[in-house]
Enzyme design. Structure first.
Site, PDB file in Angstrom:
ATOM      1  CG  ASN A 133      -1.831   1.204   1.285  1.00  8.52           C
ATOM      2  OD1 ASN A 133      -1.450   2.296   0.896  1.00  8.52           O
ATOM      3  ND2 ASN A 133      -3.035   1.021   1.803  1.00  8.52           N
TER       4      ASN A 133
ATOM      5  CD  GLU B 192      -4.803   4.223   1.032  1.00 10.10           C
ATOM      6  OE1 GLU B 192      -5.387   5.312   1.090  1.00 10.10           O
ATOM      7  OE2 GLU B 192      -4.118   3.751   1.968  1.00 10.10           O
TER       8      GLU B 192
ATOM      9  CG  ASP C 128      -4.356  -2.146   3.524  1.00 11.08           C
ATOM     10  OD1 ASP C 128      -4.648  -2.813   4.540  1.00 11.08           O
ATOM     11  OD2 ASP C 128      -4.353  -0.905   3.508  1.00 11.08           O
TER      12      ASP C 128
ATOM     13  CG  ASN D  90      -7.596  -1.414   6.052  1.00  8.46           C
ATOM     14  OD1 ASN D  90      -6.800  -0.848   6.809  1.00  8.46           O
ATOM     15  ND2 ASN D  90      -7.900  -0.928   4.861  1.00  8.46           N
TER      16      ASN D  90
ATOM     17  CG  ASP E 199      -0.198  -4.212   4.420  1.00 10.81           C
ATOM     18  OD1 ASP E 199      -0.804  -3.616   3.516  1.00 10.81           O
ATOM     19  OD2 ASP E 199       0.127  -3.676   5.505  1.00 10.81           O
TER      20      ASP E 199
ATOM     21  CG  ASP F 130       0.104   4.700   6.200  1.00  9.72           C
ATOM     22  OD1 ASP F 130       0.189   4.389   4.991  1.00  9.72           O
ATOM     23  OD2 ASP F 130      -0.985   5.040   6.714  1.00  9.72           O
ATOM     24  CG  HIS F 131       0.288   0.202   4.466  1.00 11.19           C
ATOM     25  ND1 HIS F 131      -0.469  -0.869   4.890  1.00 11.19           N
ATOM     26  CD2 HIS F 131      -0.520   1.286   4.552  1.00 11.19           C
ATOM     27  CE1 HIS F 131      -1.685  -0.453   5.224  1.00 11.19           C
ATOM     28  NE2 HIS F 131      -1.729   0.860   5.025  1.00 11.19           N
TER      29      HIS F 131
END
Length: 261
Positions: free
Chosen positions: A7, A34, A153, A155, A224, A253-254
């Protein structure tokens, strides 16, 4: 074969980071989430310069998924509607979150599962509906091809050891019991977590909040994932989390997660 999921939280913002990583780690397929860009503005040329093929399914400012492949992919499908009837999908393809393609007989599915915002919210209900439809979608794909590789991802942190501090998990988005059960229902199709084949210990994460110096303090979540059907799970030889890109200036942030057969 090596397949990575990442991501990138805007492919144009972090294009140099992504292409530098791909140059240093020439995986066969890089699955991005994303991307946050419409198809016409996706930076194809940067990947073509590295001799990669791009397959994209995006939208402006939000969501978006892409497959970056060293070899051409076959039978590329965009959204749930590539497999399921429109009346079954409803509005769940309005957000661009699903892309798949076939390489060497393996169907690779790249997903960006909705976050859900907060437990009990309208977006939480959307997430649960999306995961229920995902199960139907994957069941159809498995009926067509038993070699199925799902990554992205998700989540969802499926186990407490996937969270730096699971206290209060019952009320926290990404770890509530209903979300975990929804993902477990998807995995009941016979899919298994590639990372857990090789690493049972906790303390391994793929996402760290930008706030509260979470990365420096290793206050992360493992959300992930690579989930493999039985034929591929048996062939998997390694699955690793590469934390180095998270150390860069203004990173996603991933961070990438890579599986190898």
């Amino acid at each position: 074969m090596k397949v990575a999921t990442w991501n990138v939280n805007s492919v144009r913002t972090r294009l140099d980071q992504v292409t530098d990583w791909l140059s240093a780690h020439p995986v066969d397929v890089l699955c991005l989430q994303e991307t946050k860009v419409i198809d016409a503005d996706f930076p194809k040329s940067a990947f073509e310069a590295l001799e990669y093929h791009t397959y994209i399914y995006g939208q402006k400012s939000y969501n978006g998924v892409a497959l970056i492949s060293r070899q051409p992919l076959e039978s590329v499908g965009l959204g749930f509607s590539a497999v399921l009837a429109p009346e079954t999908v409803g509005n769940l393809d309005d957000q661009k979150r699903v892309i798949s393609g076939v390489l060497d007989g393996i169907r690779i599915v790249n997903l960006y599962v909705p976050n859900g915002s907060s437990v009990g919210s309208e977006k939480y209900g959307y997430k649960l509906r999306w995961l229920a439809l995902l199960k139907q979608y994957l069941a159809q794909l498995l009926a067509e091809n038993p070699a199925l590789h799902i990554c992205g991802d998700f989540n969802v942190a499926l186990e407490d050891k996937d969270i730096h501090n699971p206290e209060g998990k019952e009320k926290h988005i990404m770890s509530s019991p209903i979300e975990r059960q929804a993902l477990s229902d998807v995995l009941s199709l016979g899919l298994a977590d590639a990372f857990r084949k090789f690493t049972q210990a906790g303390g391994h994460y793929s996402w760290w909040d930008y706030r509260t110096a979470a990365f420096r303090r290793n206050m992360g979540w493992r959300i992930d994932h690579h989930y493999l059907s039985p034929p591929l799970y048996e062939r998997a030889t390694e699955c690793t989390i590469d934390v180095e890109p998270r150390r860069l200036e203004k990173p996603s942030d991933h961070t990438p997660v890579v599986v190898e057969y």
